[in-house]
Design a protein around this motif. Structure first.
Motif, PDB file in Angstrom:
ATOM      1  N   UNK A  19       0.827  -1.210   0.000  1.00  0.00           N
ATOM      2  CA  UNK A  19       0.000   0.000   0.000  1.00  0.00           C
ATOM      3  C   UNK A  19       0.863   1.262   0.000  1.00  0.00           C
ATOM      4  N   UNK A  20       2.168   1.075  -0.091  1.00  0.00           N
ATOM      5  CA  UNK A  20       3.082   2.209  -0.105  1.00  0.00           C
ATOM      6  C   UNK A  20       3.364   2.769   1.276  1.00  0.00           C
ATOM      7  N   UNK A  21       3.189   1.952   2.321  1.00  0.00           N
ATOM      8  CA  UNK A  21       3.338   2.427   3.698  1.00  0.00           C
ATOM      9  C   UNK A  21       4.462   1.710   4.422  1.00  0.00           C
ATOM     10  N   UNK A  22       4.988   2.388   5.433  1.00  0.00           N
ATOM     11  CA  UNK A  22       5.995   1.809   6.314  1.00  0.00           C
ATOM     12  C   UNK A  22       5.589   2.161   7.743  1.00  0.00           C
ATOM     13  N   UNK A  23       5.691   1.206   8.693  1.00  0.00           N
ATOM     14  CA  UNK A  23       5.325   1.516  10.075  1.00  0.00           C
ATOM     15  C   UNK A  23       6.348   2.445  10.721  1.00  0.00           C
ATOM     16  N   UNK A  24       5.847   3.352  11.563  1.00  0.00           N
ATOM     17  CA  UNK A  24       6.705   4.296  12.272  1.00  0.00           C
ATOM     18  C   UNK A  24       6.325   4.315  13.747  1.00  0.00           C
ATOM     19  N   UNK A  25       7.324   4.216  14.593  1.00  0.00           N
ATOM     20  CA  UNK A  25       7.136   4.264  16.035  1.00  0.00           C
ATOM     21  C   UNK A  25       7.801   5.538  16.527  1.00  0.00           C
ATOM     22  N   UNK A  26       7.077   6.318  17.321  1.00  0.00           N
ATOM     23  CA  UNK A  26       7.641   7.536  17.905  1.00  0.00           C
ATOM     24  C   UNK A  26       7.910   7.292  19.380  1.00  0.00           C
ATOM     25  N   UNK A  27       9.122   7.643  19.810  1.00  0.00           N
ATOM     26  CA  UNK A  27       9.507   7.530  21.214  1.00  0.00           C
ATOM     27  C   UNK A  27       9.945   8.894  21.724  1.00  0.00           C
ATOM     28  N   UNK A  28       9.862   9.071  23.035  1.00  0.00           N
ATOM     29  CA  UNK A  28      10.333  10.296  23.664  1.00  0.00           C
ATOM     30  C   UNK A  28      11.859  10.287  23.596  1.00  0.00           C
ATOM     31  N   UNK A  29      12.449  11.306  22.998  1.00  0.00           N
ATOM     32  CA  UNK A  29      13.901  11.355  22.819  1.00  0.00           C
ATOM     33  C   UNK A  29      14.643  11.403  24.152  1.00  0.00           C
ATOM     34  N   UNK A  30      14.020  11.966  25.169  1.00  0.00           N
ATOM     35  CA  UNK A  30      14.663  12.105  26.471  1.00  0.00           C
ATOM     36  C   UNK A  30      14.566  10.831  27.308  1.00  0.00           C
ATOM     37  N   UNK A  31      13.363  10.227  27.365  1.00  0.00           N
ATOM     38  CA  UNK A  31      13.137   9.084  28.264  1.00  0.00           C
ATOM     39  C   UNK A  31      13.189   7.731  27.558  1.00  0.00           C
TER      40      UNK A  31
END
Length: 180
Positions: free
Chosen positions: A62-74
């Motif tokens: 479908x032209x997609x890639x999974x992305x996970x966002x994490x807190x850069x500090x913790x």
């Protein structure tokens, strides 16, 4: 006269074909469209993908890639979303987290409506380049979840349960939020 009309029509067809995307053998439309951008290279051999220095993301059918966002500090996991090639490009170019909404079929810059912006501090890609990890600094009230929690992963699933599982709330709600 008929020959002249036929010649004009053939000429128009020939011209229009140059505007149509040409598929390379064995490549999906999405892989080919990613290659046309200057930020991404072609997917090479398994060895090149896993050990090389060329960014060559693998998008799904479908032209997609999974992305996970994490807190850069913790390091806390904040959310999971999808990106397409353009969302990933926008993120790399602007330093702001951009995603692709599958339900709305539209780009979404995190925080545009909620105020919970995500300034990207680092982007990582996994070993076979089919998942993205964003390390972000969260703006607004520090939340990332559209229902008002700091993380979208605010409930836990108890282990060893039998029968219907009841989720446990692990985090306090920050407030009410709009999507985005």
């Amino acid at each position: 006269m008929a020959q002249l009309v036929r010649a004009i029509n053939v000429s128009r067809i020939a011209q229009s074909k140059t505007w149509m995307p040409r598929m390379k053998r064995g490549m999906t439309f999405w892989e080919q469209s990613v290659m046309s951008t200057s930020l991404f290279g072609p997917r090479g051999s398994e060895h090149e993908i896993e050990t090389g220095t060329t960014l060559a993301p693998k998008f799904d059918e479908h032209g997609l890639i999974p992305a996970i966002a994490t807190d850069a500090r913790t390091g806390d996991v904040l959310m999971f979303a999808w990106m397409n090639a353009e969302a990933l490009e926008r993120t790399i170019r602007t330093g702001e987290a951009w995603y692709w909404s599958r339900s709305r079929k539209a780009f979404w810059r995190k925080g545009e409506t909620s105020g919970q912006t995500q300034t990207v501090k680092e982007i990582r890609i996994d070993c076979d380049q089919d998942a993205i990890l964003l390390k972000v600094e969260v703006g607004g009230d520090g939340g990332a979840c559209h229902v008002g929690y700091r993380s979208c992963f605010y409930r836990s699933v108890p282990l060893g349960a039998s029968g219907q599982v009841e989720l446990r709330f692990e985090d306090e709600k920050l407030g009410e939020h709009k999507h985005g």
